[in-house]
Design a protein around this motif. Structure first.
Motif, PDB file in Angstrom:
ATOM      1  N   GLN A  68       0.829  -1.214   0.000  1.00  0.00           N
ATOM      2  CA  GLN A  68       0.000   0.000   0.000  1.00  0.00           C
ATOM      3  C   GLN A  68       0.865   1.267   0.000  1.00  0.00           C
ATOM      4  O   GLN A  68       0.484   2.280  -0.592  1.00  0.00           O
ATOM      5  CB  GLN A  68      -0.929  -0.015   1.217  1.00  0.00           C
ATOM      6  CG  GLN A  68      -2.047  -1.056   1.158  1.00  0.00           C
ATOM      7  CD  GLN A  68      -1.588  -2.477   1.496  1.00  0.00           C
ATOM      8  OE1 GLN A  68      -0.437  -2.679   1.880  1.00  0.00           O
ATOM      9  NE2 GLN A  68      -2.481  -3.441   1.345  1.00  0.00           N
ATOM     10  N   GLU A 109       1.859   1.737  -3.544  1.00  0.00           N
ATOM     11  CA  GLU A 109       0.654   2.128  -4.281  1.00  0.00           C
ATOM     12  C   GLU A 109       0.349   3.615  -4.069  1.00  0.00           C
ATOM     13  O   GLU A 109       0.012   4.339  -5.016  1.00  0.00           O
ATOM     14  CB  GLU A 109      -0.517   1.274  -3.797  1.00  0.00           C
ATOM     15  CG  GLU A 109      -1.682   1.207  -4.752  1.00  0.00           C
ATOM     16  CD  GLU A 109      -2.644   0.102  -4.341  1.00  0.00           C
ATOM     17  OE1 GLU A 109      -3.311  -0.431  -5.237  1.00  0.00           O
ATOM     18  OE2 GLU A 109      -2.729  -0.218  -3.132  1.00  0.00           O
ATOM     19  N   ASN A 111       0.108   6.651  -6.780  1.00  0.00           N
ATOM     20  CA  ASN A 111      -1.074   7.518  -6.832  1.00  0.00           C
ATOM     21  C   ASN A 111      -0.716   8.995  -6.706  1.00  0.00           C
ATOM     22  O   ASN A 111      -1.519   9.861  -7.047  1.00  0.00           O
ATOM     23  CB  ASN A 111      -2.069   7.125  -5.737  1.00  0.00           C
ATOM     24  CG  ASN A 111      -2.739   5.791  -6.017  1.00  0.00           C
ATOM     25  OD1 ASN A 111      -2.807   5.358  -7.172  1.00  0.00           O
ATOM     26  ND2 ASN A 111      -3.208   5.110  -4.981  1.00  0.00           N
ATOM     27  N   THR A 115       6.635  -2.294  -7.301  1.00  0.00           N
ATOM     28  CA  THR A 115       6.144  -1.487  -8.427  1.00  0.00           C
ATOM     29  C   THR A 115       5.883  -2.381  -9.631  1.00  0.00           C
ATOM     30  O   THR A 115       4.832  -2.263 -10.294  1.00  0.00           O
ATOM     31  CB  THR A 115       7.160  -0.383  -8.791  1.00  0.00           C
ATOM     32  OG1 THR A 115       7.304   0.507  -7.682  1.00  0.00           O
ATOM     33  CG2 THR A 115       6.707   0.397 -10.013  1.00  0.00           C
ATOM     34  N   LEU A 146       2.666  -4.124  -9.047  1.00  0.00           N
ATOM     35  CA  LEU A 146       1.487  -3.253  -9.119  1.00  0.00           C
ATOM     36  C   LEU A 146       1.158  -2.813 -10.548  1.00  0.00           C
ATOM     37  O   LEU A 146      -0.001  -2.556 -10.869  1.00  0.00           O
ATOM     38  CB  LEU A 146       1.692  -2.028  -8.230  1.00  0.00           C
ATOM     39  CG  LEU A 146       1.628  -2.304  -6.715  1.00  0.00           C
ATOM     40  CD1 LEU A 146       2.047  -1.068  -5.918  1.00  0.00           C
ATOM     41  CD2 LEU A 146       0.233  -2.743  -6.298  1.00  0.00           C
TER      42      LEU A 146
END
Length: 301
Positions: A212, A215, A219, A238, A241
């Protein structure tokens, strides 16, 4: 020898920070971090920024060179070297004992082995002028200055090339630089123990929200290639993701990469020893043994 710095070093996952904080508490010290990724804000779980380790008997030990820059900015050896001496002199001026702590071999060597790093006059203006140029123009400038570069990573990005040009052009000695004589204590429980700790720590960090964390950085529009360049946790998570690898592959590849990193760290420290650096090795992060080494060798003034 009249030592003027105490360094705690070793591979990843051996308890360097906690031991250093205990020693700094006992010897009225402050800590300067030598970790190339903990300088970045918001890289917390993946870099092992265990700030609770700096609290000893309810007292927060002052630490420096952690959380000082933002992504996607770059932070390099010269930045570390220059800022190290700023904090070193502040700690000494406060009549406290400076501790250097970390596992980034190049950063540690630059201080312990007294590298002769220099800076460019009017660096900010010079850097700004270079940023106006294209990648190809910068590459041409660097190759003219250094026709036989050894470090191919200098060409990975515009920022890397700019930094390489600045290093080549540097002529001004670092302000406040003094000769360092470091008392070095290393922690090395052995490869098998380190591998087991890496495995346990990886599971713990994944459960604590390391995915998270990455992430959230994506974002915030931090480009994947910038995170991948940070290596290890940020590289493999990474890639997971963005759909490049599966979760299981990410875990397996990351574990292997961290183990290989720990091996490279020990190779670096052995190289330092071959070059004349004395390191007092401990099998564990043993406070009493480390305290004894310091009391027997370091003269407090």
């Amino acid at each position: 020898m009249n030592y003027n710095l105490i360094t705690i070093l070793g591979p990843t996952a051996v308890g360097k920070t906690k031991l250093a904080a205990q020693l700094a508490h006992h010897f009225n010290g402050e800590i300067i971090s030598a970790d190339s990724r903990q300088v970045y804000k918001n890289l917390d779980i993946g870099t092992g920024k265990d700030l609770n380790d700096y609290v000893v008997e309810g007292k927060l030990i002052n630490y420096h060179l952690i959380d000082i820059t933002e992504l996607p900015d770059e932070f390099n050896l010269f930045d570390f070297y220059k800022i190290f001496f700023q904090y070193y002199h502040k700690i000494k001026a406060n009549r406290k004992t400076p501790f250097l702590v970390g596992g980034t071999g190049l950063y540690l060597s630059s201080v312990i082995q007294n590298y002769d790093l220099k800076e460019v006059e009017n660096e900010k203006e010079f850097r700004n002028s270079l940023q106006q140029k294209s990648y190809d123009e910068l590459k041409k400038i660097l190759l003219e200055l250094n026709p036989t570069p050894h470090n191919i990573t200098d060409f990975e990005s515009k920022e890397r090339i700019i930094q390489a040009i600045i290093v080549v052009k540097a002529q001004k000695p670092v302000e406040n630089k003094i000769e360092i004589h470091s008392l070095n204590i290393g922690i090395n429980p052995g490869r098998d123990v380190v591998k087991n700790r890496i495995k346990e720590r990886l599971e713990k960090r994944l459960n604590e929200g390391m995915i998270q964390e990455v992430e959230a950085l994506l974002n915030k529009n931090i480009e994947p290639k910038r995170l991948i360049r940070l290596g290890l946790e940020y590289k493999f998570i990474t890639e997971y993701l963005i759909g490049k690898i599966s979760f299981e592959q990410m875990k397996n590849d990351l574990f292997k990469a961290i183990c290989a990193f720990a091996k490279r760290q020990m190779t670096w420290f052995r190289k330092m020893e071959r070059e004349g650096v004395q390191i007092f090795w401990l099998n564990e992060a043993d406070f009493n043994k480390a305290k004894e080494i310091i009391q027997s060798n370091y003269e407090f003034v």
